[in-house]
Every structure is written in C-alpha cells, then in structure tokens.
Design a protein around this motif. Structure first.
Motif, mmCIF file in Angstrom:
data_model
loop_
_atom_site.group_PDB
_atom_site.id
_atom_site.type_symbol
_atom_site.label_atom_id
_atom_site.label_comp_id
_atom_site.label_asym_id
_atom_site.label_seq_id
_atom_site.Cartn_x
_atom_site.Cartn_y
_atom_site.Cartn_z
ATOM 1 N N LYS A 50 0.189 7.231 6.570
ATOM 2 C CA LYS A 50 0.363 5.807 6.859
ATOM 3 C C LYS A 50 1.685 5.557 7.577
ATOM 4 N N VAL A 51 2.735 6.292 7.168
ATOM 5 C CA VAL A 51 4.024 6.190 7.842
ATOM 6 C C VAL A 51 3.894 6.654 9.288
ATOM 7 N N PRO A 62 1.503 10.492 -2.142
ATOM 8 C CA PRO A 62 2.541 10.520 -1.097
ATOM 9 C C PRO A 62 2.091 11.194 0.190
ATOM 10 N N THR A 92 -0.687 13.385 -5.800
ATOM 11 C CA THR A 92 -1.297 14.062 -4.655
ATOM 12 C C THR A 92 -2.245 15.142 -5.153
ATOM 13 N N LYS A 151 2.449 1.746 -3.421
ATOM 14 C CA LYS A 151 1.441 2.193 -4.382
ATOM 15 C C LYS A 151 1.157 3.679 -4.210
ATOM 16 N N LEU A 152 1.012 4.125 -2.970
ATOM 17 C CA LEU A 152 0.728 5.536 -2.722
ATOM 18 C C LEU A 152 1.877 6.433 -3.152
ATOM 19 N N ALA A 153 3.099 5.916 -3.066
ATOM 20 C CA ALA A 153 4.266 6.723 -3.439
ATOM 21 C C ALA A 153 4.252 7.087 -4.913
ATOM 22 N N ASP A 204 0.827 -1.210 0.000
ATOM 23 C CA ASP A 204 0.000 0.000 0.000
ATOM 24 C C ASP A 204 0.861 1.260 0.000
ATOM 25 N N LEU A 205 1.930 1.234 0.777
ATOM 26 C CA LEU A 205 2.802 2.407 0.859
ATOM 27 C C LEU A 205 3.524 2.657 -0.459
ATOM 28 N N GLY A 242 0.382 8.693 2.006
ATOM 29 C CA GLY A 242 1.402 7.735 2.411
ATOM 30 C C GLY A 242 2.133 8.176 3.667
#
Length: 317
Positions: free
Chosen positions: A236-237, A230, A60, A54-56, A51-52, A233
């Motif tokens: 999420k981080v 991102p 945005t 993919k979001l990167a 998931d991370l 993301g």
C-alpha cells in the motif's frame, strides 16, 4: 546539494514521508470523489491512513510453499524504490533534484520496478492466482512501456533541439526549458504525446480499466492474495508513493510552470488534485475492466501511434 541533503530528499521531502502522506491523501480524495460520482457516500478521507495503521498491527502470514525471503523482501524493495523515485522528480519553484540522483532514464527504470515486484511477489507466493496475476502484469507492462519510452523520447528530443543539441533526458533541463519557452501542454506538437501519457496513468497505477492483474472479481487480487499485515501494508505504501511519482512526472513533463516558494508548492498540490481527478478518478468510474488481450491491443494501437506521431513531428520540425 550538500551530502546530507540526499537522505533528507529521499526520506523526508519531496520523497519519503511527504510523498507518502500526500499519496495516501490523494487516494482518500480519489475514493471519496469516486463514491460521490457514483451517488454513494464513500469512506472518510483519512481511510487510507486508517487502513495502513490497521495493517501495521496485523500478523504477516507466509504460505508454507512460498519462498519466504523473496515473499517478504519484494514489498520492501518496491516501497524503497518509490521513495527514491519521489526524490528525483522536480517541483517547479520549490525543489530541483541534484543530477547525481539520476535523470529521466533512471526514473523510467525505477518506475518499472513496482510491476516487477508484483510479478516476483505473485510467483513467490506459490498461489495459482498469483501466477495468473504475474502473467497479466507482464503482458500489461510490455504493452504500456513502449508508448511511455516514445513519449519520453519525444520530449527529450524537443528539449535537446531547443538547446542546440540532439536530446536531453535531464528532468531539470526539461522543466527549465518549459519555463523559458512555455509548457508542452500548449504545444500542439506534443498533444499526441500528452494523450498517450494520460493512457499510461491508469495502467501504471493499476486502476480500472487496467486493473487486470489484481482484478478482485477474477483473480482475487492476484499477486497480493497471500499477503497480509505489514507486508501488505508495504505494498500500500508502494502504491501511494507511485501515485505521487507518476502524477508529478506528468506535471514535470507537460506543465511544470509555477511560482517559487510556498505558492509553488500550493500550485503543485492543486495540479496533482486536478490531474488525479481527470486521469484517475473519472477514468475508473466511467470505464469497465478490459480483458488482457484488449488492453494489450489498445496500447499497441492508440498510445503507441500517438507517441510515435509526436516523436516523428519533433524530429521533422
């Protein structure tokens, strides 16, 4: 500690990259265990990593009515804060933070920043759902911060009395005290504080029954509704890092004893897994979501009373 050790502790170990990988792995295990308990197959253990990534590579999107600097800066501040916080929690037998990094009071301030960041993100997006999430996050934060402060005060006074003083807010001294006198997990005086801290876990991590600010079926992720790519993301981080910080803090406060070296790190990882299963996974699969008024009353009734009971007992004894 050498000067170069500060950035290494924040960026690599025990904060930074190590805490991020560990946090994402814990989330993967949590999702898989929750699925099994609900008789589902569940996602692969590496799904949070996927998931991370993919979001990167996503774009945005910033709403036209949003305050762009605040909208994009909020998740960055939240992630950076949790990287610093992860370097402040000791790991018995493995890592002792330098006093220059701060003490338990500084860590409490840092732990409050993710909630503030979510409130700022919700208000900066210009979304009505973000505004609702803002108000819910603020009410929930006000409810659980009081019991947390009393829990920390009870532990600080317990350690301070044991050293001939009044109170000690040094996490290093708290861990060392338990190594000499036994873990607070086995101290009946601290059991009410432990129960109050266990109630703090799901609220601070934003899981059921306290995922009220981001309730998908009500406010469509609330403060995070307008985020993507991102920027999402980074949230999420922040969430993965916060999981490690909060779980590690519970271990340091109540059961930090462990052997030194690699064995100590293995023991720490086992404790994190067990605590996540008991304090996170089992809670969210067995409970329904509370209303915000129910959650507020719950924290001002039970965790507050339990933490206050431990504090009074510690002072009296």
């Amino acid at each position: 500690m050498q000067p170069y050790a500060y950035p290494l502790a924040v960026l690599l170990f025990p904060g930074g990259l190590f805490a991020l990988v560990l946090g994402l792995a814990l989330k993967g295990v949590d999702r898989r265990l929750a699925a099994r308990l609900q008789r589902r197959v569940g996602p692969p253990l590496a799904q949070p990593f996927f998931d991370l990534v993919k979001l990167a590579f996503k774009r945005t999107m910033v709403p036209d009515i949003a305050s762009q600097p605040v909208f994009l800066g909020a998740p960055l501040v939240g992630a950076a804060t949790m990287m610093l916080a992860a370097a402040m929690v000791p790991i018995a037998g493995v890592y002792t933070p330098d006093p220059a990094l701060g003490n338990l009071l500084v860590l409490l301030y840092l732990l409050a920043i993710p909630a503030v960041v979510l409130m700022i993100a919700g208000s900066a997006s210009g979304s009505p759902f973000g505004a609702i999430g803002f108000s819910r996050e603020m009410a929930l934060m006000l409810a659980y911060e009081g019991p947390l402060v009393l829990v920390v005060a009870a532990i600080a006074v317990r350690v301070g009395h044991g050293q001939g003083g009044w109170a000690s807010f040094s996490l290093t001294e708290i861990v060392a005290y338990q190594a000499r006198h036994g873990a607070f997990l086995f101290d009946p005086v601290m059991w009410p504080a432990l129960l109050a801290f266990l109630a703090f876990y799901p609220a601070n991590l934003g899981i059921i029954p306290f995922d009220i600010p981001e309730a998908e079926t009500e406010v469509l992720e609330g403060p995070l509704l307008e985020y993507s790519g991102p920027a999402l993301g980074l949230f999420k981080v922040m969430s993965a890092l916060k999981s490690v910080v909060v779980l590690s803090l519970g271990i340091a406060l109540f059961f930090p004893t462990a052997p030194s070296g690699v064995a100590g790190l293995a023991v720490q990882l086992c404790k994190l897994l067990l605590l996540m299963l008991a304090g996170v996974t089992l809670v969210r699969v067995s409970c329904g979501r509370m209303r915000i008024d129910q959650a507020f009353r719950f924290f001002l009734k039970w965790p507050l009373a339990l933490s206050l009971a431990s504090l009074v007992a510690v002072v009296v004894i």
